[in-house]
Design an enzyme around this catalytic site. Structure first.
Site, PDB file in Angstrom:
ATOM      1  N   ASP A  66      34.082 -13.069 -29.714  1.00  0.00           N
ATOM      2  CA  ASP A  66      33.865 -13.225 -28.281  1.00  0.00           C
ATOM      3  C   ASP A  66      32.710 -12.368 -27.800  1.00  0.00           C
ATOM      4  OD1 ASP A  66      35.927 -15.006 -28.095  1.00  0.00           O
ATOM      5  OD2 ASP A  66      37.420 -13.512 -27.561  1.00  0.00           O
ATOM      6  N   ARG A 124      35.582  -2.431 -28.933  1.00  0.00           N
ATOM      7  CA  ARG A 124      34.528  -2.756 -27.973  1.00  0.00           C
ATOM      8  C   ARG A 124      33.666  -1.512 -27.810  1.00  0.00           C
ATOM      9  NH1 ARG A 124      38.236  -6.158 -23.571  1.00  0.00           N
ATOM     10  NH2 ARG A 124      38.894  -7.775 -25.061  1.00  0.00           N
ATOM     11  N   GLN A 139      45.823  -5.636 -27.233  1.00  0.00           N
ATOM     12  CA  GLN A 139      46.187  -6.645 -26.254  1.00  0.00           C
ATOM     13  C   GLN A 139      47.276  -7.561 -26.804  1.00  0.00           C
ATOM     14  OE1 GLN A 139      42.042  -7.498 -23.755  1.00  0.00           O
ATOM     15  NE2 GLN A 139      42.866  -9.071 -25.087  1.00  0.00           N
ATOM     16  N   ASP A 267      41.800 -12.518 -12.640  1.00  0.00           N
ATOM     17  CA  ASP A 267      42.195 -11.196 -13.122  1.00  0.00           C
ATOM     18  C   ASP A 267      43.427 -10.717 -12.370  1.00  0.00           C
ATOM     19  OD1 ASP A 267      40.051 -11.147 -14.833  1.00  0.00           O
ATOM     20  OD2 ASP A 267      38.864  -9.731 -13.645  1.00  0.00           O
ATOM     21  N   GLU A 280      43.165  -2.862 -13.760  1.00  0.00           N
ATOM     22  CA  GLU A 280      43.251  -4.227 -14.279  1.00  0.00           C
ATOM     23  C   GLU A 280      44.237  -4.289 -15.444  1.00  0.00           C
ATOM     24  OE1 GLU A 280      40.516  -7.497 -16.620  1.00  0.00           O
ATOM     25  OE2 GLU A 280      39.510  -6.142 -15.222  1.00  0.00           O
ATOM     26  N   SER A 283      43.271 -10.440 -17.919  1.00  0.00           N
ATOM     27  CA  SER A 283      42.329 -11.497 -17.570  1.00  0.00           C
ATOM     28  C   SER A 283      42.813 -12.760 -18.253  1.00  0.00           C
ATOM     29  CB  SER A 283      40.923 -11.125 -18.034  1.00  0.00           C
ATOM     30  OG  SER A 283      40.014 -12.170 -17.760  1.00  0.00           O
TER      31      SER A 283
END
Length: 367
Positions: A66, A124, A139, A267, A280, A283
């Site tokens: 991604d 990331r 996640q 989100d 957050e 998403s």
């Protein structure tokens, strides 16, 4: 665009003084794994998901990794596998499993109304590290096969509500099992989840930048789902950039105020009472079909991507239509366990100055 210096100032300003963790380190680990089991069971039950294995690394030439943002600012960690010296290959550590999951739906013969749940890990490296961002990502990545008539805003909202129900159930479970969480004085998450389109949010707070708009709405509605992330708003800019090739942020729809808007994604954010700021959790969105993919690639000047394997398969209708998303495990646990820092529930690396500041404030980062 924010500079790293500005971000560092913002991070320092939200870290609490006089902080004392509600649960100690051992209690935190017990509660953490209790919560993970509860969430996974709830998601599988509410969304009809089956748990499957998920890759940590992918072939660099596969197009399954991604991009996260369409501006190319976040690139994956890439390395060479020499193998026997003759049959080596380039590989990448995943940044998310979003595109891979659509292939997995086909691989596991997942029918409409069924889906998959993964315990995804990623790196990331281009994240700015702060109280709720780490370069190590964990996640619950999920994906549900759908029919074409389910590619609607109503179906997105109904799915989000099921996920919110799992979040609230897990919170209640933890507060019952660990009474200190219930007696700490930190309020529980609200029962109601508020929905608003990014265009309507901009109209409410036209003079505020994105993050401040989110902070403003969350002080009114402490749990909010913002719809339509990616399409340019009336001010000419999207609420936030989204990659062109997984969430559908271009399909025309209508907001609550019956105004023409775009997007079948969004989100999920909550107000973080410990840090006194936006937080957050997830998403998610209905994924692109062939038509939406081509439009979004065109808007992002990426039509050449249609030559890649994943994009060809979406364009030709060879991958299942789906809805999916990622729920940040440590992000959610940070809120449910009332932690000041994501590093209290996740073991990763932090710059020395960051660790020193947390030590000074009594925030015990895991190492």
């Amino acid at each position: 665009m924010e500079t790293n210096g500005k971000r560092q100032e913002e991070m320092s300003s939200i870290l609490p003084t006089g902080y004392v963790p509600v649960l100690d380190a051992k209690q935190t680990q017990k509660a953490l794994f209790d919560a993970k089991r509860r969430v996974e069971e709830g998601l599988c039950q509410q969304l009809n998901l089956v748990q499957v294995q998920v890759p940590l690394i992918v072939d660099a030439d596969s197009s399954w990794n991604d991009e996260l943002d369409r501006d190319g600012s976040r690139t994956p960690v890439r390395f060479r596998i020499p193998n026997d010296g003759k049959h080596g290959m380039d590989a990448e550590i995943v940044q998310a499993a979003t595109k891979w999951k659509r292939m997995a739906l086909r691989q596991y013969h997942i029918e409409p109304g069924e889906g998959i749940l993964t315990d995804m890990r990623a790196i990331r490296k281009d994240y700015f590290l702060d109280a709720n961002h780490s370069c190590y990502v964990d996640q619950w990545d999920w994906e549900l096969t759908i029919e074409s008539e389910q590619r609607t805003l109503d179906f997105l909202v109904s799915t989000v509500m099921k996920i919110w129900g799992v979040v609230k159930d897990t919170e209640s479970f933890l507060r019952n099992k660990y009474p200190l969480l219930d007696s700490s004085g930190t309020p529980p998450l609200p029962q109601e989840l508020y929905f608003i389109h990014a265009e309507d949010l901009l109209e409410l707070y036209p003079d505020l930048p994105r993050k401040q708009r989110e902070n403003a709405i969350l002080q009114e509605h402490p749990a909010t789902f913002i719809i339509g992330i990616g399409w340019p708003l009336n001010d000419g800019s999207p609420h936030e950039l989204r990659a062109s090739d997984y969430d559908d942020w271009s399909t025309p729809t209508l907001s609550k105020q019956e105004r023409p808007v775009h997007g079948l994604n969004g989100d999920l954010l909550v107000w973080n009472p410990v840090l006194q700021t936006r937080h957050e959790l997830s998403s998610m969105g209905i994924r692109v079909d062939g038509e939406a993919l081509e439009l979004q690639l065109e808007k992002c000047n990426q039509l050449d991507w249609l030559s890649k394997a994943y994009h060809r398969q979406v364009k030709d209708g060879k991958l299942p239509l789906s809805i999916g998303g990622g729920i940040g495990q440590s992000r959610l646990l940070q809120v449910l366990l009332q932690k000041a820092h994501i590093g209290e529930v996740s073991v990763t690396v932090w710059p020395e100055h960051h660790k020193e500041e947390c030590r000074r404030l009594g925030i015990p980062l895991l190492e």
